[in-house]
Every structure is written in structure tokens, then in C-alpha cells.
Design a protein around this motif. Structure first.
Motif, PDB file in Angstrom:
ATOM      1  N   LEU A 185      -9.746  -4.859  -8.120  1.00 33.01           N
ATOM      2  CA  LEU A 185      -9.777  -6.120  -9.604  1.00 33.01           C
ATOM      3  C   LEU A 185      -9.607  -7.128  -8.762  1.00 33.01           C
ATOM      4  O   LEU A 185      -9.524  -8.368  -9.238  1.00 33.01           O
ATOM      5  N   ALA A 186      -8.363  -7.050  -7.266  1.00 34.21           N
ATOM      6  CA  ALA A 186      -8.326  -8.393  -6.038  1.00 34.21           C
ATOM      7  C   ALA A 186      -9.504  -9.253  -5.390  1.00 34.21           C
ATOM      8  O   ALA A 186     -10.025 -10.274  -5.343  1.00 34.21           O
TER       9      ALA A 186
ATOM     10  N   ALA B 203      -3.562   5.886  -8.044  1.00 31.68           N
ATOM     11  CA  ALA B 203      -4.459   4.965  -8.707  1.00 31.68           C
ATOM     12  C   ALA B 203      -4.259   3.784  -9.413  1.00 31.68           C
ATOM     13  O   ALA B 203      -4.495   2.701  -9.940  1.00 31.68           O
ATOM     14  N   LEU B 204      -2.897   3.459  -9.231  1.00 31.70           N
ATOM     15  CA  LEU B 204      -2.063   1.772  -9.822  1.00 31.70           C
ATOM     16  C   LEU B 204      -2.660   0.656  -8.434  1.00 31.70           C
ATOM     17  O   LEU B 204      -3.339  -0.215  -8.576  1.00 31.70           O
ATOM     18  N   ILE B 205      -2.601   1.605  -7.095  1.00 34.86           N
ATOM     19  CA  ILE B 205      -3.074   0.547  -6.217  1.00 34.86           C
ATOM     20  C   ILE B 205      -4.723   0.317  -5.711  1.00 34.86           C
ATOM     21  O   ILE B 205      -5.306  -0.892  -5.951  1.00 34.86           O
ATOM     22  N   GLU B 206      -5.486   1.407  -6.360  1.00 36.11           N
ATOM     23  CA  GLU B 206      -6.837   1.388  -5.782  1.00 36.11           C
ATOM     24  C   GLU B 206      -7.033   0.023  -6.983  1.00 36.11           C
ATOM     25  O   GLU B 206      -8.105  -1.073  -6.727  1.00 36.11           O
ATOM     26  N   ARG B 207      -6.607   0.551  -8.568  1.00 32.39           N
ATOM     27  CA  ARG B 207      -7.006  -0.520  -9.901  1.00 32.39           C
ATOM     28  C   ARG B 207      -6.579  -1.608  -9.212  1.00 32.39           C
ATOM     29  O   ARG B 207      -7.968  -2.925  -9.135  1.00 32.39           O
TER      30      ARG B 207
ATOM     31  N   LEU C 171       0.495  -1.918  -0.687  1.00 29.16           N
ATOM     32  CA  LEU C 171       0.210  -0.430   0.188  1.00 29.16           C
ATOM     33  C   LEU C 171       0.636   1.507  -0.455  1.00 29.16           C
ATOM     34  O   LEU C 171       0.173   2.502  -0.043  1.00 29.16           O
ATOM     35  N   SER C 172       2.219   1.176  -0.611  1.00 29.96           N
ATOM     36  CA  SER C 172       3.089   2.477  -0.152  1.00 29.96           C
ATOM     37  C   SER C 172       2.990   2.990  -1.717  1.00 29.96           C
ATOM     38  O   SER C 172       3.295   2.432  -2.758  1.00 29.96           O
ATOM     39  N   ASP C 173       2.932   4.505  -1.256  1.00 24.44           N
ATOM     40  CA  ASP C 173       2.280   4.549  -3.085  1.00 24.44           C
ATOM     41  C   ASP C 173       4.155   5.270  -3.575  1.00 24.44           C
ATOM     42  O   ASP C 173       4.490   6.232  -4.744  1.00 24.44           O
TER      43      ASP C 173
ATOM     44  N   ARG D  77      -7.843   5.071   2.861  1.00 23.16           N
ATOM     45  CA  ARG D  77      -8.770   4.883   1.578  1.00 23.16           C
ATOM     46  C   ARG D  77      -9.068   4.176   1.164  1.00 23.16           C
ATOM     47  O   ARG D  77     -10.004   3.220   0.370  1.00 23.16           O
ATOM     48  N   THR D  78      -8.219   2.541   1.187  1.00 20.85           N
ATOM     49  CA  THR D  78      -8.359   1.232   1.240  1.00 20.85           C
ATOM     50  C   THR D  78      -9.423   0.678   1.912  1.00 20.85           C
ATOM     51  O   THR D  78     -10.790  -0.427   0.910  1.00 20.85           O
ATOM     52  N   LEU D  79      -9.678   0.828   3.535  1.00 24.16           N
ATOM     53  CA  LEU D  79     -10.577   0.493   3.816  1.00 24.16           C
ATOM     54  C   LEU D  79     -12.219   0.979   2.766  1.00 24.16           C
ATOM     55  O   LEU D  79     -13.078   0.110   2.805  1.00 24.16           O
ATOM     56  N   ALA D  80     -12.246   1.816   2.912  1.00 31.69           N
ATOM     57  CA  ALA D  80     -13.784   3.102   2.182  1.00 31.69           C
ATOM     58  C   ALA D  80     -13.422   2.104   0.952  1.00 31.69           C
ATOM     59  O   ALA D  80     -15.005   2.207   0.109  1.00 31.69           O
ATOM     60  N   ILE D  81     -12.598   2.021   0.362  1.00 34.09           N
ATOM     61  CA  ILE D  81     -12.810   1.221  -0.778  1.00 34.09           C
ATOM     62  C   ILE D  81     -13.234  -0.256  -1.074  1.00 34.09           C
ATOM     63  O   ILE D  81     -13.861  -1.130  -1.426  1.00 34.09           O
ATOM     64  N   LEU D  82     -12.866  -0.576   0.190  1.00 30.70           N
ATOM     65  CA  LEU D  82     -12.868  -2.215   0.459  1.00 30.70           C
ATOM     66  C   LEU D  82     -15.026  -2.264   1.362  1.00 30.70           C
ATOM     67  O   LEU D  82     -15.716  -3.082   1.033  1.00 30.70           O
ATOM     68  N   ARG D  83     -14.932  -1.109   1.774  1.00 28.47           N
ATOM     69  CA  ARG D  83     -16.823  -0.875   2.289  1.00 28.47           C
ATOM     70  C   ARG D  83     -17.523  -0.549   1.092  1.00 28.47           C
ATOM     71  O   ARG D  83     -18.753  -1.342   1.560  1.00 28.47           O
ATOM     72  N   GLU D  84     -17.230  -0.277  -0.108  1.00 27.77           N
ATOM     73  CA  GLU D  84     -17.346  -0.269  -1.461  1.00 27.77           C
ATOM     74  C   GLU D  84     -18.298  -1.591  -2.378  1.00 27.77           C
ATOM     75  O   GLU D  84     -18.959  -1.341  -2.787  1.00 27.77           O
ATOM     76  N   THR D  85     -17.240  -2.173  -1.976  1.00 25.84           N
ATOM     77  CA  THR D  85     -17.039  -3.266  -2.547  1.00 25.84           C
ATOM     78  C   THR D  85     -16.974  -5.704  -1.656  1.00 25.84           C
ATOM     79  O   THR D  85     -17.167  -5.544  -2.508  1.00 25.84           O
TER      80      THR D  85
END
Length: 249
Positions: free
Chosen positions: A153-154, A145-149, A137-139, A177-185
Motif C-alpha cells: 500500500l505504501a 502478512a501485515l508487513i507485506e500489506r 520490518l520485524s515480525d 522478501r521486502t526487496l522482492a516485493i519492491l522489485r515487483e512494484t
């Protein structure tokens, strides 16, 4: 050339988890190079010169190791966990490719170690018992944007996901931000393991559903493993077991 370089994994923390192969290389080395906290894990001894350095000078560190080996030194480059997993092996080969042609004659070995991901999974049970992936998760070396993509996909592929470097003081927003994406998906009950400082006296394990996960639970010493949709927990008096069944439909 009589010198050599061994890129060695020191495991997740406990001396018992350092492989005999790595121990032998450390005993034979004339020089030890690495990030200062990793170098400090190796006992001082006569005949071993230690070269600690900062965390963000990987290519300089790699070039230094190759220069010493070319001059006949026996060099161990220390990594935490496994040197090939988000660590020094790739940096060494980047320096080798960009460096003098003579460096390509150096004896170079990569000595595997126990990764934080596998040590954390073993402590909790078997959350990586089916297909899984690992995401850093280090940018620092790739755009967010690549981390999020890759994360989306994972999740779509229903992998269990192991997160390295989830949250530092300089970039605390990434894991939020990672947790927010996980909560969306993902469903709210998706199980998450927070495994901090595994195999050290500071070890702490916590398993929570996604809906209860908070960014502050993780830091740079924490391995975060998000289960797949099939990952489950067995409650027992000695502590819960987290595992992912070997089969899928």
C-alpha cells in the motif's frame, strides 16, 4: 508521589544529538533502565543505579520503571532514537494500562529524541522531503502478512519509505522478501539509501538503485530509506545528495 518516570530518546548515536532536556533528566535521575547497549551509552555517576536488560523484555522493563517511580525513585527509561518510534514509550503505557490503578498517579514524561530515520535522511540530503511513512520490518510483534500489506500500500501511494529493523541474524529472510516485493512494484532505478550507524565512527552511507540492492547490505544498525518515484540524486564531488521534491502532481 515524589517519584517520576521519563522515557527518553538518546538519539541515533552521537552525544551531540542528545537533547538538553534528556541530559537534564539523566542528571536528575536516581535510576536508569533500558536495553543494555543503551544504558551503556550513559556515563556512570554517583547516585545513579543502572538496570540493563535484554532486548525482548520491554514490558518487564516498563513495569520495573513504574514500580521504582511509585516507590519515590526518579527513573529514566532509555531508548535509542526517539522513544515513541518503535521504542519504549508505547511499552511503558501498555504496562501502565495493565498495572495497578495507583500507577496512574505517577508523573510520566516522554522526552523526544532524534530518530534514526531523520538522522539518516539528514546525512543523505532530504529523501523524506515529501510524504513518507515508516515501517518496522520485524515480525516479532506482528505477522509478516501485515508487513507485506502495508508495504504494498505504501508503494501504491508512492510514499518514500523508511524501514526500521531491516535484517537480523535470527530473521535474515524478511529484508530479502521486502526487496522482492519492491522489485515487483517499483521501477529498477528506484533509489535506496542504506545508512548504517549514523553519527557514530562506524557510519557508512550507500545510495544504490533498486536493481543493485542486496539483502546483505543491511543489518540491525542500518536504516533503509526507499525513495518515492520522484526521489532523485544530485552528483557532486563532496558526495551525492538524495532528495525528494516538495511537490507532486
Amino acid at each position: 508521589m515524589s517519584g517520576w518516570v521519563a522515557v527518553a530518546g538518546l538519539g541515533p548515536g552521537a552525544d551531540a544529538l542528545i537533547t538538553p532536556e534528556v541530559t537534564m533528566a539523566l542528571e536528575e535521575a536516581t535510576d536508569l533502565i533500558g536495553y543494555a547497549p543503551y544504558v551503556s551509552r550513559v556515563a556512570e555517576r554517583s547516585g545513579l543505579t543502572r538496570h540493563p536488560s535484554d532486548n525482548r523484555v520491554e514490558l518487564d522493563r516498563a513495569a520495573h520503571a513504574l514500580e521504582l517511580a511509585a516507590a519515590g525513585h526518579r527513573v529514566v527509561v532509555a531508548s535509542s532514537g526517539d522513544p515513541g518510534v518503535f521504542a519504549m514509550a508505547s511499552a511503558l503505557f501498555e504496562a501502565l494500562e495493565a498495572g495497578p490503578a495507583a500507577w496512574r498517579a505517577i508523573d510520566i514524561r516522554v522526552l523526544p529524541g532524534i530518530t534514526a530515520m531523520l538522522a539518516a535522511a539528514a546525512r543523505a540530503g532530504a529523501p523524506l522531503g515529501h510524504d513518507f511513512c515508516a515501517i518496522n520490518l520485524s515480525d516479532n510483534l506482528k505477522p509478516w502478512a501485515l508487513i507485506e500489506r502495508r508495504l504494498r500500500l505504501a508503494v501504491e501511494a508512492d510514499f518514500a519509505i523508511a524501514f526500521y529493523n531491516p535484517r537480523s541474524r535470527s530473521r535474515p529472510e524478511g529484508f530479502a522478501r521486502t526487496l522482492a516485493i519492491l522489485r515487483e512494484t517499483c521501477e529498477p532505478g528506484r533509489l535506496i539509501l542504506f545508512a548504517r550507524a549514523v553519527s557514530t565512527p562506524q557510519e557508512k552511507l550507500r545510495i544504490v538503485p533498486l536493481e543493485q540492492a542486496t539483502p546483505e547490505t543491511a543489518d540491525m544498525r542500518t536504516m533503509v530509506i526507499v525513495g518515492s518515484s520522484r526521489t532523485r540524486m544530485i552528483d557532486r564531488a563532496a558526495g551525492p545528495i538524495l532528495y525528494t521534491p516538495r511537490w507532486a502532481e
